[in-house]
Design a protein around this motif. Structure first.
Motif, PDB file in Angstrom:
ATOM      1  N   THR A   1     -54.696 -15.110   6.111  1.00  0.00           N
ATOM      2  CA  THR A   1     -53.226 -15.775   6.567  1.00  0.00           C
ATOM      3  C   THR A   1     -52.666 -14.832   8.332  1.00  0.00           C
ATOM      4  OG1 THR A   1     -51.024 -15.672   5.203  1.00  0.00           O
ATOM      5  CG2 THR A   1     -52.772 -13.510   4.646  1.00  0.00           C
ATOM      6  N   ASP A   2     -51.835 -15.236   8.537  1.00  0.00           N
ATOM      7  CA  ASP A   2     -51.126 -13.656   9.345  1.00  0.00           C
ATOM      8  C   ASP A   2     -49.550 -13.033   8.568  1.00  0.00           C
ATOM      9  OD1 ASP A   2     -52.187 -15.575  11.801  1.00  0.00           O
ATOM     10  OD2 ASP A   2     -50.525 -16.947  10.908  1.00  0.00           O
ATOM     11  N   LEU A   3     -50.037 -11.932   9.006  1.00  0.00           N
ATOM     12  CA  LEU A   3     -49.454 -10.857   7.956  1.00  0.00           C
ATOM     13  C   LEU A   3     -48.323 -10.295   8.867  1.00  0.00           C
ATOM     14  CD1 LEU A   3     -52.249  -7.983   7.175  1.00  0.00           C
ATOM     15  CD2 LEU A   3     -50.699  -9.822   6.092  1.00  0.00           C
ATOM     16  N   ASP A   4     -47.206 -10.105   8.169  1.00  0.00           N
ATOM     17  CA  ASP A   4     -45.961 -10.435   8.852  1.00  0.00           C
ATOM     18  C   ASP A   4     -45.070  -8.795   8.652  1.00  0.00           C
ATOM     19  OD1 ASP A   4     -44.347 -10.744   7.298  1.00  0.00           O
ATOM     20  OD2 ASP A   4     -44.239 -12.781   8.090  1.00  0.00           O
ATOM     21  N   SER A   5     -43.976  -8.604   8.884  1.00  0.00           N
ATOM     22  CA  SER A   5     -43.254  -7.130   8.228  1.00  0.00           C
ATOM     23  C   SER A   5     -43.447  -7.380   6.592  1.00  0.00           C
ATOM     24  CB  SER A   5     -42.199  -6.812   9.040  1.00  0.00           C
ATOM     25  OG  SER A   5     -41.622  -7.817   8.833  1.00  0.00           O
ATOM     26  N   SER A   6     -43.556  -8.217   6.154  1.00  0.00           N
ATOM     27  CA  SER A   6     -43.417  -7.759   4.618  1.00  0.00           C
ATOM     28  C   SER A   6     -44.746  -7.485   4.449  1.00  0.00           C
ATOM     29  CB  SER A   6     -43.188  -9.588   3.802  1.00  0.00           C
ATOM     30  OG  SER A   6     -44.484 -10.458   3.950  1.00  0.00           O
ATOM     31  N   TRP A   7     -45.614  -7.341   5.056  1.00  0.00           N
ATOM     32  CA  TRP A   7     -46.675  -6.536   4.599  1.00  0.00           C
ATOM     33  C   TRP A   7     -46.793  -5.569   5.018  1.00  0.00           C
ATOM     34  CZ3 TRP A   7     -50.159  -9.340   1.550  1.00  0.00           C
ATOM     35  CH2 TRP A   7     -50.469 -10.641   1.212  1.00  0.00           C
ATOM     36  N   LEU A   8     -46.267  -5.040   5.293  1.00  0.00           N
ATOM     37  CA  LEU A   8     -46.006  -3.547   5.998  1.00  0.00           C
ATOM     38  C   LEU A   8     -46.032  -2.399   4.721  1.00  0.00           C
ATOM     39  CD1 LEU A   8     -45.248  -1.351   7.941  1.00  0.00           C
ATOM     40  CD2 LEU A   8     -43.247  -1.047   7.139  1.00  0.00           C
ATOM     41  N   ALA A   9     -45.822  -2.196   3.755  1.00  0.00           N
ATOM     42  CA  ALA A   9     -46.384  -1.578   2.196  1.00  0.00           C
ATOM     43  C   ALA A   9     -47.817  -1.999   2.226  1.00  0.00           C
ATOM     44  CB  ALA A   9     -45.037  -2.039   1.084  1.00  0.00           C
ATOM     45  N   ALA A  10     -48.285  -2.435   1.846  1.00  0.00           N
ATOM     46  CA  ALA A  10     -49.226  -3.626   1.614  1.00  0.00           C
ATOM     47  C   ALA A  10     -50.370  -2.917   3.143  1.00  0.00           C
ATOM     48  CB  ALA A  10     -49.916  -4.765   1.593  1.00  0.00           C
ATOM     49  N   CYS A  11     -50.004  -2.976   3.993  1.00  0.00           N
ATOM     50  CA  CYS A  11     -50.874  -2.348   5.065  1.00  0.00           C
ATOM     51  C   CYS A  11     -51.286  -1.133   4.920  1.00  0.00           C
ATOM     52  CB  CYS A  11     -50.606  -3.084   6.972  1.00  0.00           C
ATOM     53  SG  CYS A  11     -50.985  -4.743   6.650  1.00  0.00           S
ATOM     54  N   LEU A  12     -50.173  -0.112   5.025  1.00  0.00           N
ATOM     55  CA  LEU A  12     -49.944   1.206   5.099  1.00  0.00           C
ATOM     56  C   LEU A  12     -50.804   2.217   3.441  1.00  0.00           C
ATOM     57  CD1 LEU A  12     -46.012   1.939   5.481  1.00  0.00           C
ATOM     58  CD2 LEU A  12     -48.203   3.185   6.426  1.00  0.00           C
ATOM     59  N   GLY A  13     -50.701   1.055   2.390  1.00  0.00           N
ATOM     60  CA  GLY A  13     -51.358   1.543   1.513  1.00  0.00           C
ATOM     61  C   GLY A  13     -53.163   1.293   1.699  1.00  0.00           C
TER      62      GLY A  13
ATOM     63  N   ASP B   1     -54.724   1.093   4.675  1.00  0.00           N
ATOM     64  CA  ASP B   1     -54.712   2.300   6.115  1.00  0.00           C
ATOM     65  C   ASP B   1     -55.193   3.813   5.384  1.00  0.00           C
ATOM     66  OD1 ASP B   1     -53.410   4.647   7.457  1.00  0.00           O
ATOM     67  OD2 ASP B   1     -53.456   2.715   8.931  1.00  0.00           O
ATOM     68  N   GLU B   2     -53.764   3.979   3.952  1.00  0.00           N
ATOM     69  CA  GLU B   2     -54.361   5.161   3.219  1.00  0.00           C
ATOM     70  C   GLU B   2     -56.164   5.582   2.688  1.00  0.00           C
ATOM     71  OE1 GLU B   2     -54.354   8.754   2.908  1.00  0.00           O
ATOM     72  OE2 GLU B   2     -52.496   7.951   3.445  1.00  0.00           O
ATOM     73  N   ARG B   3     -56.206   4.030   2.482  1.00  0.00           N
ATOM     74  CA  ARG B   3     -57.588   3.582   1.630  1.00  0.00           C
ATOM     75  C   ARG B   3     -59.173   3.175   2.122  1.00  0.00           C
ATOM     76  NH1 ARG B   3     -54.125   0.271  -0.905  1.00  0.00           N
ATOM     77  NH2 ARG B   3     -55.292  -1.387  -0.766  1.00  0.00           N
ATOM     78  N   ALA B   4     -58.634   2.961   3.488  1.00  0.00           N
ATOM     79  CA  ALA B   4     -59.309   2.780   4.483  1.00  0.00           C
ATOM     80  C   ALA B   4     -59.691   3.655   5.685  1.00  0.00           C
ATOM     81  CB  ALA B   4     -59.330   1.203   5.139  1.00  0.00           C
ATOM     82  N   LEU B   5     -59.061   4.236   5.859  1.00  0.00           N
ATOM     83  CA  LEU B   5     -58.973   5.021   7.830  1.00  0.00           C
ATOM     84  C   LEU B   5     -58.199   5.772   7.236  1.00  0.00           C
ATOM     85  CD1 LEU B   5     -58.067   2.138   9.358  1.00  0.00           C
ATOM     86  CD2 LEU B   5     -59.985   2.525   9.595  1.00  0.00           C
ATOM     87  N   ASN B   6     -58.112   6.759   6.156  1.00  0.00           N
ATOM     88  CA  ASN B   6     -57.338   7.555   5.572  1.00  0.00           C
ATOM     89  C   ASN B   6     -56.016   8.288   6.351  1.00  0.00           C
ATOM     90  OD1 ASN B   6     -59.211   9.133   3.999  1.00  0.00           O
ATOM     91  ND2 ASN B   6     -60.865   8.997   5.764  1.00  0.00           N
ATOM     92  N   GLY B   7     -55.379   7.579   6.788  1.00  0.00           N
ATOM     93  CA  GLY B   7     -53.785   7.454   6.886  1.00  0.00           C
ATOM     94  C   GLY B   7     -54.096   7.562   8.814  1.00  0.00           C
ATOM     95  N   PHE B   8     -54.809   6.235   9.296  1.00  0.00           N
ATOM     96  CA  PHE B   8     -55.210   6.544  10.635  1.00  0.00           C
ATOM     97  C   PHE B   8     -53.192   6.276  11.553  1.00  0.00           C
ATOM     98  CE2 PHE B   8     -56.607   5.177  14.508  1.00  0.00           C
ATOM     99  CZ  PHE B   8     -56.778   5.895  15.152  1.00  0.00           C
ATOM    100  N   TRP B   9     -52.654   5.295  10.913  1.00  0.00           N
ATOM    101  CA  TRP B   9     -51.611   4.842  11.873  1.00  0.00           C
ATOM    102  C   TRP B   9     -50.277   5.226  10.585  1.00  0.00           C
ATOM    103  CZ3 TRP B   9     -52.217  -0.916  13.467  1.00  0.00           C
ATOM    104  CH2 TRP B   9     -52.970  -0.738  14.054  1.00  0.00           C
ATOM    105  N   THR B  10     -49.235   5.677  11.690  1.00  0.00           N
ATOM    106  CA  THR B  10     -48.069   5.618  10.882  1.00  0.00           C
ATOM    107  C   THR B  10     -46.945   4.472  10.212  1.00  0.00           C
ATOM    108  OG1 THR B  10     -46.702   5.856  13.041  1.00  0.00           O
ATOM    109  CG2 THR B  10     -48.234   7.739  12.538  1.00  0.00           C
ATOM    110  N   VAL B  11     -46.352   4.829   9.552  1.00  0.00           N
ATOM    111  CA  VAL B  11     -45.323   3.406   9.584  1.00  0.00           C
ATOM    112  C   VAL B  11     -44.448   2.787  10.562  1.00  0.00           C
ATOM    113  CG1 VAL B  11     -43.024   2.885   8.617  1.00  0.00           C
ATOM    114  CG2 VAL B  11     -44.820   4.456   7.443  1.00  0.00           C
ATOM    115  N   GLN B  12     -44.374   3.851  11.832  1.00  0.00           N
ATOM    116  CA  GLN B  12     -43.888   2.658  12.477  1.00  0.00           C
ATOM    117  C   GLN B  12     -45.408   2.033  13.876  1.00  0.00           C
ATOM    118  OE1 GLN B  12     -43.228   6.300  12.526  1.00  0.00           O
ATOM    119  NE2 GLN B  12     -41.555   6.543  11.698  1.00  0.00           N
ATOM    120  N   GLN B  13     -46.314   2.921  13.785  1.00  0.00           N
ATOM    121  CA  GLN B  13     -47.455   1.796  14.234  1.00  0.00           C
ATOM    122  C   GLN B  13     -47.871   1.154  13.801  1.00  0.00           C
ATOM    123  OE1 GLN B  13     -50.095   5.528  13.886  1.00  0.00           O
ATOM    124  NE2 GLN B  13     -50.367   5.234  16.656  1.00  0.00           N
TER     125      GLN B  13
END
Length: 147
Positions: free
Chosen positions: A4-16, A18-30
């Motif tokens: 599915t296409d992701l938009d800003s409603s997926w921000l929290a899920a993407c951050l989670g 990112d933390e699990r898969a990439l050790n928090g590689f990107w910031t909230v702003q990124q």
């Protein structure tokens, strides 16, 4: 599972993820920029409203610059990364991309194998590219027109 296409409603899920898969590689702003910029493609693999993986890229003229491909560690080795990568490449083709490029850590054997199977080849090296000082390999792929 659906891509599915992701938009800003997926921000929290993407951050989670990112933390699990990439050790928090990107910031909230990124992540916010990735999800809100109309020139960027951001796809997610979703099952029961749970984000299992993402693949994002930035369209620049006729080139897709892939910014992230990540799969939840508990969901790896199931073809999810390949599914997301191929979906991203297909979408980029539909939007006029003729090439795709990305950087990947030179010691990320699983990712290098994934990109190799998708037709990417190493075009160069960026020394000290990552925060930990490791090198990145520049990967490049010509996207064949859809038939």
């Amino acid at each position: 599972m659906t891509v599915t296409d992701l938009d800003s409603s997926w921000l929290a899920a993407c951050l989670g993820l990112d933390e699990r898969a990439l050790n928090g590689f990107w910031t909230v702003q990124q992540w916010r920029r990735e999800l809100e910029d109309p020139r960027r493609l951001c796809l997610g693999l979703v099952k029961n409203q749970r984000l299992l993986g993402v693949a994002c890229g930035w369209l620049v003229v006729d080139e897709l610059h892939i910014t992230v491909v990540a799969v939840d560690p508990d969901e790896r080795q199931r073809g999810h990364g390949r599914c997301l990568l191929l979906a991203l490449l297909q979408r980029a083709r539909q939007d006029g991309a003729a090439h795709a490029t990305l950087e990947v850590s030179d010691d990320n054997i699983a990712a290098l194998a994934l990109y190799n199977r998708a037709g990417f080849r190493t075009a160069g090296r960026r020394e000290g590219y990552y925060r930990d000082g490791s090198d990145a390999l520049i990967q490049w792929c010509r996207l064949t027109p859809e038939e």
